[in-house]
Enzyme design. Structure first.
Site, short mmCIF file in Angstrom:
data_model
loop_
_atom_site.label_atom_id
_atom_site.label_comp_id
_atom_site.label_asym_id
_atom_site.label_seq_id
_atom_site.Cartn_x
_atom_site.Cartn_y
_atom_site.Cartn_z
N ASP A 34 0.81 -1.21 0.00
CA ASP A 34 0.00 0.00 0.00
C ASP A 34 0.85 1.26 0.00
O ASP A 34 0.31 2.37 0.03
CB ASP A 34 -0.98 0.01 1.17
CG ASP A 34 -0.30 0.14 2.53
OD1 ASP A 34 0.95 0.11 2.59
OD2 ASP A 34 -1.02 0.26 3.54
N ASP A 38 4.95 -0.79 7.55
CA ASP A 38 4.06 -1.40 8.53
C ASP A 38 4.84 -2.33 9.45
O ASP A 38 6.04 -2.57 9.28
CB ASP A 38 2.91 -2.12 7.85
CG ASP A 38 3.36 -3.04 6.73
OD1 ASP A 38 4.39 -3.74 6.91
OD2 ASP A 38 2.71 -3.07 5.67
N ASP A 107 7.44 4.78 21.53
CA ASP A 107 7.40 6.23 21.60
C ASP A 107 6.20 6.63 22.45
O ASP A 107 5.07 6.24 22.14
CB ASP A 107 7.27 6.82 20.18
CG ASP A 107 8.14 8.04 19.99
OD1 ASP A 107 8.16 8.89 20.89
OD2 ASP A 107 8.80 8.14 18.94
N ASP A 215 8.29 11.63 24.13
CA ASP A 215 8.26 12.78 23.22
C ASP A 215 8.04 14.08 23.99
O ASP A 215 7.12 14.16 24.81
CB ASP A 215 7.14 12.56 22.20
CG ASP A 215 7.15 13.58 21.09
OD1 ASP A 215 8.11 13.59 20.29
OD2 ASP A 215 6.18 14.37 21.01
N GLU A 274 12.87 13.06 25.56
CA GLU A 274 13.19 14.10 24.58
C GLU A 274 12.83 15.45 25.20
O GLU A 274 11.69 15.65 25.61
CB GLU A 274 12.41 13.89 23.28
CG GLU A 274 12.77 14.92 22.22
CD GLU A 274 11.70 15.10 21.16
OE1 GLU A 274 12.05 15.39 20.01
OE2 GLU A 274 10.50 14.95 21.48
N HIS A 347 13.93 11.28 13.31
CA HIS A 347 12.86 11.59 12.38
C HIS A 347 12.61 13.09 12.23
O HIS A 347 11.86 13.50 11.34
CB HIS A 347 11.57 10.90 12.83
CG HIS A 347 11.08 11.38 14.17
ND1 HIS A 347 11.73 11.06 15.34
CD2 HIS A 347 10.03 12.16 14.52
CE1 HIS A 347 11.10 11.62 16.36
NE2 HIS A 347 10.07 12.30 15.89
N ASP A 348 13.23 13.91 13.09
CA ASP A 348 13.04 15.36 13.04
C ASP A 348 14.25 16.11 12.49
O ASP A 348 14.21 17.34 12.40
CB ASP A 348 12.75 15.90 14.45
CG ASP A 348 11.36 15.56 14.94
OD1 ASP A 348 10.47 15.35 14.10
OD2 ASP A 348 11.17 15.49 16.17
#
Length: 573
Positions: A34, A38, A107, A215, A274, A347-348
């Protein structure tokens, strides 16, 4: 979980010699075609992580979510979003991670929820709903009607641009959301909120997870008065950061969390906070084992050094002396109490080889040099997916190729304010979070082996030569250099526990430091430039003491070390 202040490797906490690997599920591996990564895709690629040698998998959010911020807006903490699979898929992944001798941490996003979370749906339904006080609600500023410009309860600016308040038409009041309008902030002053979060955390630990990366956890304690922030000019939004970061009850909240969630449990857990804007003084308190709060924190000082006067999307060249001063200071500050997290990427953040390295002529050398410099510091290293391959920033042709809400909001507002669209795009290309979110490059085939369908965002075209399959059988590859660095941390206590001493702090090109423990000395010396450099350091350092290098040619004699462009050497005796 506590770090005992000892040089004895057998007594030190397990995570001092561990390496963590972050998986961003949407972009890691897609099993069903898709175009979105995943849980089953992650499970199918675990051999890659085993081969790399990492100890912990950090799983970015897979909870049920409308995906306004790619899963960091959670609508159900105890369900897996169908785009990633099912709870059964999660259980299989967890079992397979454990079967390979690795741990898995989740997370934890509890500063805010999605506006579609049942808690917020109730909270916004009426002013007298029992969950109204689970979030921060305020009327319009006195003298203003709701919805008028400037009517927001405070002048705070959102991390994602614009005001940090959104008007809800149901009751005519505003709710606080430091991030996207679909991410309302939870009110941690309410003990019911804290109890619900603790119960959810215990539910995941009962399921078998090994801890949490938390986070923006230092934002959960706000000044209840919610005062205006300082402004830079007439009509400008204000800086609310001093009023909601590392707030008045933050240590109380984290200690309560530790007590309610972790105490009395068997197992070796990892807790990572974080913390944007955290100071080293606060980090010492958060990670002091005697205080029973967190094992380590993420701080952002070193990834802010190349931000220009206008912020992160106004990049400027990094001065290596600033980087050494920053990282060296954190090494010293947490030397006797606390613990560092070591990272270039997540990821940031944009890809480090494009940001601080040279992703052209010296791609392999700079990727491995930067890895060497980071991994031999005192602290726990984090590898972000694709970093171990030297993945680079993406060649975004236009803003239409981007997906990140932060970048899209910034582009819209900056262009509307009259900024040059090409300059805005230049900043987004260099620093945008989408650079970290292009699919992992597994092979040279269509869509880099990430998916058999159309990927949710374009694959970097350099996957035809930069991919995992091409590196597995190449002993000089970035991948194998990361393997060797990880093995050094596992095998040599001096890497995990040794003292740190920065060398040549004023040299603009060479990053060098020593680590010492129980008579063992380790020297790291790296040339972070495209020109040959010479380092002169104290001690009898020569090629016979060489442990690892990222280049074939090593010239060292009695502490005089000649370094090719982007060469990095590790010596030990």
């Amino acid at each position: 979980m506590a770090l005992e202040q000892t040089a004895n490797a057998t007594e030190a906490p397990w995570w001092t010699s561990a390496v963590v690997y972050q998986v961003y599920p949407r972009s890691f591996a897609d099993s069903d075609g898709d175009g979105i990564g995943d849980l089953a895709g992650i499970t199918a690629r675990l051999d890659h992580l085993s081969r790399l040698g990492v100890d912990v998998v950090w799983l970015s959010p897979v909870y049920a979510s409308p995906q306004a911020d790619n899963g960091y807006d959670i609508s159900d903490y105890q369900a897996v979003d169908p785009v990633f699979g099912t709870l059964e898929d999660f259980d299989r992944l967890l079992a397979d991670v454990h079967a390979r001798g690795m741990k898995l941490i989740m997370d934890l996003v509890v500063n805010h929820t999605s506006d579609e979370h049942p808690w917020f749906v109730e909270s916004r339904s009426s002013e007298d709903n029992p969950k109204r006080d689970w979030y921060w609600w305020r009327p319009a500023r006195p003298g203003f009607r709701p919805g008028e410009p400037g009517a927001e309860p405070t002048n705070w600016e959102s991390f994602f641009s614009g005001p940090a308040w959104t008007l809800d038409e149901t009751t005519g009041e505003y709710y606080l959301r430091l991030f996207d309008r679909k991410q309302p902030d939870l009110n941690w002053e309410n003990p019911e909120v804290r109890q619900a979060v603790h119960a959810m955390m215990r539910w995941w630990l009962d399921r078998g997870v090994d801890g949490f990366r938390m986070d923006v956890i230092n934002l959960i304690s706000k000044d209840p008065a919610l005062p205006d922030g300082a402004t830079t000019g007439l009509g400008a939004l204000g800086d609310g950061f001093p009023h909601y970061a590392t707030g008045p009850r933050i240590h109380e909240f984290i200690q309560e969390m530790h007590r309610e969630v972790f105490e009395g449990r068997e197992g070796q857990f990892l807790t990572v906070g974080e913390m944007p804007g955290v100071t080293w003084e606060a980090a010492r308190r958060f990670t002091d084992p005697a205080r029973r709060e967190l094992d380590m924190v993420f701080q952002f000082e070193h990834v802010s050094l190349d931000h220009g006067p206008a912020g992160k999307f106004d990049p400027r060249p990094l001065d290596l002396r600033d980087l050494k001063a920053s990282l060296g200071h954190w090494q010293t500050a947490l030397a006797d109490v606390g613990w560092n997290s070591l990272y270039w990427n997540n990821h940031d953040q944009p890809r480090v080889v494009s940001r601080f390295g040279d992703d052209g002529k010296w791609w392999r050398e700079s990727a491995t040099a930067l890895a060497t410099v980071l991994h031999l510091h005192r602290g726990t290293p984090y590898v972000y997916q694709g970093e171990e391959l030297g993945m680079t920033n993406a060649p975004f042709e236009s803003v239409e190729d981007m997906r990140d809400v932060e970048s899209l909001n910034y582009h819209r507002m900056a262009v509307a304010a009259g900024h040059d669209p090409e300059e805005v795009l230049r900043g987004l290309r260099a620093m945008g979070r989408d650079n970290a979110r292009t699919p992992v490059q597994w092979d040279a085939g269509r869509h880099a082996g990430f998916t058999t369908g159309e990927p949710w965002m374009p694959v970097n075209p350099n996957h035809r030569w930069l991919n995992a399959e091409a590196q597995y059988d190449d002993p000089r590859s970035v991948f194998h250099h990361y393997r060797r660095l990880i093995r050094l941390r596992h095998e040599h206590p001096v890497v995990a526990l040794g003292d740190f001493h920065m060398l040549l702090p004023d040299d603009p090109h060479i990053y060098a430091y020593e680590r010492t423990l129980d008579g063992t000395r380790l020297l790291v010396v790296a040339n972070l430039s495209g020109e040959e450099q010479t380092a002169v350091v104290d001690g009898d350092w020569s090629t016979q003491h060489l442990v690892l290098s990222n280049v074939d040619k090593v010239r060292a004699d009695s502490g005089r070390i000649t370094l090719e462009p982007w060469a990095a050497h590790i010596f030990m005796h």
